[in-house]
Design an enzyme around this catalytic site. Structure first.
Site, PDB file in Angstrom:
ATOM      1  N   CYS A 104       0.604   5.165   2.133  1.00  0.00           N
ATOM      2  CA  CYS A 104      -0.444   4.572   2.957  1.00  0.00           C
ATOM      3  C   CYS A 104       0.061   3.747   4.142  1.00  0.00           C
ATOM      4  CB  CYS A 104      -1.384   3.752   2.074  1.00  0.00           C
ATOM      5  SG  CYS A 104      -2.973   3.380   2.877  1.00  0.00           S
TER       6      CYS A 104
ATOM      7  N   GLU B  57      -3.066   7.499  -3.331  1.00  0.00           N
ATOM      8  CA  GLU B  57      -2.450   6.237  -3.713  1.00  0.00           C
ATOM      9  C   GLU B  57      -3.199   5.613  -4.904  1.00  0.00           C
ATOM     10  OE1 GLU B  57      -1.574   1.969  -1.421  1.00  0.00           O
ATOM     11  OE2 GLU B  57      -3.023   3.423  -0.593  1.00  0.00           O
TER      12      GLU B  57
ATOM     13  N   LYS C  27       5.901   1.628  -2.566  1.00  0.00           N
ATOM     14  CA  LYS C  27       5.332   1.384  -1.242  1.00  0.00           C
ATOM     15  C   LYS C  27       6.171   0.305  -0.562  1.00  0.00           C
ATOM     16  CE  LYS C  27       0.803   0.542   0.926  1.00  0.00           C
ATOM     17  NZ  LYS C  27      -0.631   0.418   0.629  1.00  0.00           N
TER      18      LYS C  27
END
Length: 681
Positions: A178, A53, A122
């Site tokens: 994540c 990430e 994300k």
């Protein structure tokens, strides 16, 4: 047929989870390390490479994320990677902060052969404890059906993207970042339901005590629940340690299993690669109908996914499989797992028989004891079941039934075992009755001729079963079966008699390779006497034989494995044909990988039958052909099986459970695929 030996010819896909060394807020350095790993992956024919990430900017840089000069440098870094990727085989998935319409997103950028295929934001930037991502990033939730400008290029952008290869290596990718795996409903769940077989998680994930185990648990369980491969890559060396630390944890999971992970806290850039079995995942998704039901419910009426296609073809060179393939799929190589499996299997057998005895109201169990592996395990289960329901072991009526080829060794072992276990033991010589039956049929053996045909063998097998059932009638007992899963798979049982028929078969879904370990487990459990353990050791050392044909002139006894093939190989074939439905060529490929080199495989415990050896591809092909012919032609025996408990997730052959098939099916399609797709030498 050189491509037979390549993993890409058998529904495997090599993916890598990468941890590049980084420098804080230095995109040029990040590109150099990313491409260094990408070139290494290219040399190893990796198809997909996952990076952490925000890897191109660094993760823990706080308000530097809002600096235009850095964001411009990140876009330039993406262009450099895209240009370099033109000569690289893998799909590259890198993390970068990207701007769109006045908002900043934490994104995954998917690149292949010079093309930026798409960008996934994300969904859930966290804002708790040490995380303050909402200070900088907009959430990706609700972002669908749109595009983004990346260094002057217009590419698809959103949570609704799937990336699908339409080349000769077909597969579908889903991407998340994540925190998305830590939420109750990860975005990758919908991606999996929409067809993504490989799920990628670009993560930073600082390390605290115990967090690595939690990551493993999350990723393993998610890959199991979504029936997918799940790759995870976290930030590593060089990331800012102002307030946090980083362990560079990268790992790859497949359907709940950890295939590989990096050494944590690496000093330099590193990656872990694994060969995932797409064929296994596709089979499981077809088999588990509830997966499809969830997909229908979740996707009907919802936001549809956009699919971005790209071509990925098989490498011209042979790519050898680098995946561990257990030689004994019914027997785990890990000693602790093997002990647990044996404990569960033994107690499942005991519980099943105890319940059957209790439900019938019968107080006695009748069992034939040959001195071989199967009847030994069945007898131990029966005595333990009697203990469980509070009945004397004398209620176990055990009979040894010697025939024309019964050896002194097996007969003495049978008697020693019966005596050691304290059951009611008797001997009935079946030879007089067998001679009479053979004479009544006009068989040459009754006239003194050494004719040992199938009639000669099955007269003995049938008489043993006749005696046991009539003894059960006389004494009010239940006949306990002894035939095992391997024999049922090969049809190595006489229809209606012998190992095929009983009132209840405790061994019905126990393979021959596992049953040996069950006996060892009981022998070492402390629940049996030293005398019993000694007898069990002697039985384990005995050659596997039906003992129906007298020894030849050289004194060689009848060997089962010389007729039907090595049980180690045939159990392997049985597992992959019935559990996963693999084509014969893939089964042969896996067997060759597992068995062609003695040093490559794992030997959980030495086997007593001499199968500690390697097998050539020609031998594997030969015995697989034997297996296919026997398996299909003997389905009628499996269609009429007595009851017995399912033991393992490897499956059973019960017509009421895991395996339902017509008794008159043809093996032609399978045999043809074997002949056409597997080299003869």
């Amino acid at each position: 047929m050189d491509q037979f030996f390549s993993l890409y010819s058998h529904d495997f896909l090599r993916i890598a989870a990468c941890v590049p060394r980084t420098r804080v807020a230095d995109p040029d350095f990040a590109v150099d390390e990313t491409l260094r790993l990408a070139r290494k992956g290219n040399a190893e024919s990796v198809a997909v490479m996952l990076f952490p990430e925000l890897g191109l900017s660094s993760y823990a840089i706080d308000d530097l994320l809002l600096q235009d000069v850095l964001l411009d440098a990140v876009e330039a870094a993406i262009v450099r990677i895209a240009e370099a990727s033109e000569s690289l085989y893998p799909v590259l998935v890198v993390g970068a902060p990207l701007r769109r319409e006045g908002r900043l997103f934490n994104t995954a950028v998917v690149i292949h052969r010079g093309v930026i295929l798409g960008v996934v934001p994300k969904a859930y930037p966290p804002n708790y404890r040490e995380f303050y991502e909402r200070r900088h990033f907009a959430p990706g939730t609700g972002v669908t059906g749109v595009e983004i400008q990346v260094a002057g290029r217009t590419v698809p952008f959103g949570l609704d993207l799937l990336f699908r290869s339409n080349g000769s290596v077909p597969f579908t990718l889903g991407v998340e970042i994540c925190e998305d795996i830590w939420v109750p409903q990860p975005p990758s769940t919908r991606a999996a339901l929409a067809g993504a077989e490989v799920l990628l998680n670009l993560s930073a994930s600082n390390i605290t005590i115990g967090k690595a185990d939690t990551r493993r648990l999350l990723c393993a369980s998610h890959s199991s629940r979504t029936i997918s491969a799940y790759a995870y890559s976290a930030a590593g060396p060089g990331e800012s340690t102002t307030d946090l630390a980083w362990d560079g944890h990268a790992a790859i999971f497949e359907y709940g299993e950890l295939l590989g992970e990096t050494q944590r806290f690496p000093p330099d850039s590193t990656f872990v690669a694994a060969d995932i079995d797409l064929g296994r995942l596709r089979q499981e998704r077809m088999r588990v109908n509830t997966f499809g039901e969830c997909a229908r419910e979740e996707l009907d009426g919802g936001q549809p996914f956009r699919t971005v296609f790209f071509p990925l073809d098989r490498p011209a060179d042979t790519v050898s499989l680098q995946r561990r393939v257990e030689r004994y799929p019914y027997v785990p190589a890990d000693p602790s797992r093997l002990r647990e499996d044996c404990y569960e299997a033994y107690n499942i057998q005991v519980q099943g028989l105890a319940k059957r005895l209790a439900s019938t109201g019968l107080k006695r169990a009748v069992i034939g004891v040959s001195g071989g592996l199967d009847s030994t395990q069945a007898l131990m289960v029966t005595t333990r079941a009697m203990d469980m329901i509070g009945l004397d072991r004398k209620n176990v009526l055990a009979y040894t039934l010697p025939g024309f080829a019964t050896s002194d060794n097996t007969k003495s072992n049978a008697w020693a075992l019966m005596d050691a276990l304290g059951v009611t033991a008797e001997e009935i010589d079946i030879r007089p009755a067998a001679r009479q039956m053979l004479a009544d049929m006009g068989h040459p053996f009754a006239k003194g001729e050494a004719v040992y045909d199938v009639t000669f063998e099955n007269v003995q097998a049938g008489l043993r079963t006749d005696y046991l059932f009539r003894l059960a009638n006389r004494h009010g007992g239940l006949v306990v079966g002894t035939g095992d899963l391997s024999e049922l798979g090969l049809g190595w049982c006489t229809y209606g008699v012998g190992d095929h028929m009983s009132h209840y078969n405790v061994n019905a879904s126990v393979s021959k390779t596992l049953i040996q370990h069950l006996i060892r487990f009981v022998a070492g459990s402390g629940d049996v006497s030293e005398e019993t353990a000694h007898v069990l050791s002697a039985i384990l050392a005995t050659e596997i034989s039906p003992e129906l044909v007298p020894p030849g002139a050289t004194g060689t006894i009848q060997s089962t494995q010389e007729i039907v093939g090595p049980y180690a190989l045939q159990d392997f074939n049985l597992f992959y044909l019935t559990r996963y439905g693999f084509r014969p060529s893939k089964i042969a490929f896996l067997a060759h990988h597992a068995w062609s080199d003695v040093e490559r495989g794992a030997w959980p415990v030495d086997l007593p039958d001499g199968d500690r050896r390697a097998y050539s591809l020609a031998e594997i092909r030969r015995w697989l052909e034997v297996f296919l012919k026997r398996f299909f032609s003997n389905q009628f025996k499996r269609s009429t099986l007595p009851n017995g408990p399912k033991i393992s997730s490897g499956g059973s052959l019960s017509p009421r459970g895991d395996w339902r098939a017509p008794s008159d099916s043809e093996a032609k399609v399978w045999l043809r695929e074997l002949a056409e797709s597997v080299p003869a030498e």
